[in-house]
Design a protein around this motif. Structure first.
Motif, PDB file in Angstrom:
ATOM      1  N   ARG A 112       0.926  -1.359   0.236  1.00  0.00           N
ATOM      2  CA  ARG A 112      -0.004   0.167  -0.062  1.00  0.00           C
ATOM      3  C   ARG A 112       0.916   1.325   0.034  1.00  0.00           C
ATOM      4  NH1 ARG A 112      -4.760  -1.892   4.396  1.00  0.00           N
ATOM      5  NH2 ARG A 112      -5.544  -3.495   2.997  1.00  0.00           N
ATOM      6  N   ASP A 329      -8.357  -6.530  -5.772  1.00  0.00           N
ATOM      7  CA  ASP A 329      -8.012  -5.032  -5.129  1.00  0.00           C
ATOM      8  C   ASP A 329      -8.655  -4.960  -3.983  1.00  0.00           C
ATOM      9  OD1 ASP A 329      -5.913  -4.132  -6.857  1.00  0.00           O
ATOM     10  OD2 ASP A 329      -7.448  -3.916  -8.371  1.00  0.00           O
ATOM     11  N   GLN A 332      -7.035  -7.314  -0.693  1.00  0.00           N
ATOM     12  CA  GLN A 332      -5.580  -7.594  -0.718  1.00  0.00           C
ATOM     13  C   GLN A 332      -5.365  -8.355   0.537  1.00  0.00           C
ATOM     14  OE1 GLN A 332      -3.831  -3.714  -1.169  1.00  0.00           O
ATOM     15  NE2 GLN A 332      -3.634  -4.155  -3.383  1.00  0.00           N
ATOM     16  N   THR A 398     -10.315   3.810  -6.054  1.00  0.00           N
ATOM     17  CA  THR A 398     -10.174   3.554  -4.655  1.00  0.00           C
ATOM     18  C   THR A 398     -10.438   4.604  -3.932  1.00  0.00           C
ATOM     19  OG1 THR A 398      -8.054   2.451  -5.184  1.00  0.00           O
ATOM     20  CG2 THR A 398      -8.137   3.371  -2.967  1.00  0.00           C
TER      21      THR A 398
END
Length: 402
Positions: A112, A329, A332, A398
């Motif tokens: 990340r 995604d 994760q 995101t």
């Protein structure tokens, strides 16, 4: 986070070097009891990887990591207070669980924070980890020259203190944005899509199965080489620890430079082909060490150790990239937790696999290397369609936390 990895692995180096001796000389356990304790604790600790990944998808990474480090510290300190077998087993299992869970979370943190540079970040992180292991091992070796109960106990205290130190250092780390946890402030927001489940992802599970085989290089250094040198090879017994030093030095010196060869998903997949050749070379040179003089045996064993170390570094690079690229995604943590099972399971089946290779003699080692090489090619084919589809898909949106 790199400093945290270094400190954490210093503690692991302190304890891993003396744990069996501690249980034998301080706790007074028999060989059978020690073996059962280590095996059972390792089996229980396997659950740490997937559970750690699940927690990381639902809670802030730094908070979960702090909690795990404090639990590991407590488990180490409790070992000092008792010789009761059940308690020793429980504490060792908790420590193993925390180790596997924290390893997954550290990898997720790197994913990340570093983004597309995750492979290089992980390479630097692994270099720091190896340096920490070496420092911890050297400190343990120095303390063991005393040979007293107090020396063993202080090493265990040092192990616990490193976990406390990593917890404190983690509190100073910023929490990275997470695509799997979102915060919604609108009262009429639509429900979020249910995260993907890695346990229902057949391609990812098959990939993890192949990873278990590719991680067998770990068992070569921990079990295979020492036993092969002691019972079969004509090389001097003192060569075994020197080959371990060679492994550590190569990783520290070369892991970061080699990472550039797998910096993209396509490059990482392509790297599986030369990796298969390196694994095969390691097995063949190990087999050749059983023939000829002590000098030739030493030469072939050194070549085999170098080959398996190169394979270890190349596989680490490939694994860091593909395990993330193949993951959903939106989940994760869960996916990387399942991937962490590969290394955990290998720790159980690895010793059995290499001892079987030793029992079969030179042909066993040849088959061992070729078997892993074939698995590399299977993995190369397995992930192709999945990576092609993902590269053609629209990038997910995101939603950052505020």
């Amino acid at each position: 986070m790199l400093l945290i990895t270094l400190v954490d692995r210093v503690g692991s180096g302190l304890w891993a070097s003396v744990s069996v001796l501690y249980f034998t000389y301080v706790s007074g356990l028999s060989i059978a009891q020690v073996g059962t304790l280590v095996a059972a604790a390792g089996a229980i600790g396997i659950a740490g990887a997937p559970m750690g990944g699940r927690l990381a998808d639902r809670f802030p990474l730094t908070r979960v990591l702090v909690a795990l480090q404090l639990i590991r510290a407590l488990a180490s300190l409790v070992l000092l207070t008792t010789d009761h077998y059940a308690v020793l087993l429980g504490c060792t299992a908790v420590g193993g669980f925390g180790d596997r869970a924290s390893s997954v979370i550290t990898k997720l943190y790197a994913t990340r924070v570093a983004g597309p540079d995750r492979v290089r970040y992980q390479a630097i992180n692994r270099t720091a980890a190896n340096a920490g292991w070496a420092l911890g091992g050297l400190a343990a070796a120095a303390a063991l020259t005393l040979g007293t109960t107090a020396a063993y106990q202080w090493l265990l205290v040092g192990d616990a203190l490193t976990f406390v130190a990593t917890a404190i250092l983690t509190l100073r780390c910023a929490e990275p944005p997470s695509p799997s946890r979102t915060v919604t402030t609108s009262s009429d927001a639509t429900p979020t899509t249910r995260p993907a489940n890695p346990w229902r992802d057949r391609t990812y599970l098959a990939y993890v199965a192949t990873e278990t085989v590719l991680f067998l290089d770990d068992a070569v250094f921990k079990v295979g080489l020492p036993l092969w040198i002691a019972h079969t090879s004509s090389a001097p017994t003192g060569l075994a620890p020197l080959l371990m030093v060679l492994n550590n030095v190569m990783v520290v010196a070369l892991q970061v430079p080699l990472a550039r060869f797998g910096a993209t998903t396509k490059a990482a997949r392509t790297l599986l082909l030369p990796l298969s050749a390196v694994f095969a070379l390691g097995g063949v040179t190990m087999a050749l060490s059983a023939t000829g003089t002590a000098a030739s045996a030493t030469l072939f064993l050194t070549a085999s150790a170098a080959a398996f170390t190169l394979a270890e570094m190349l596989h680490a690079t490939v694994s860091w990239e593909l395990s993330v690229a193949l993951a959903s995604d939106t989940a994760q943590g869960a996916y990387l937790g399942v991937h962490g099972l590969a290394q955990a399971v290998q720790r159980s089946i690895g010793p059995l696999t290499v001892t079987a290779a030793i029992a079969a003699g030179p042909l066993g080692w040849t088959g061992f290397g070729i078997g892993i090489a074939v698995t590399c090619m299977i993995q190369h084919r397995l992930v192709r369609d999945r990576l092609t589809r993902k590269s053609l898909s629209v990038a997910p949106v995101t939603v950052s936390e505020h």
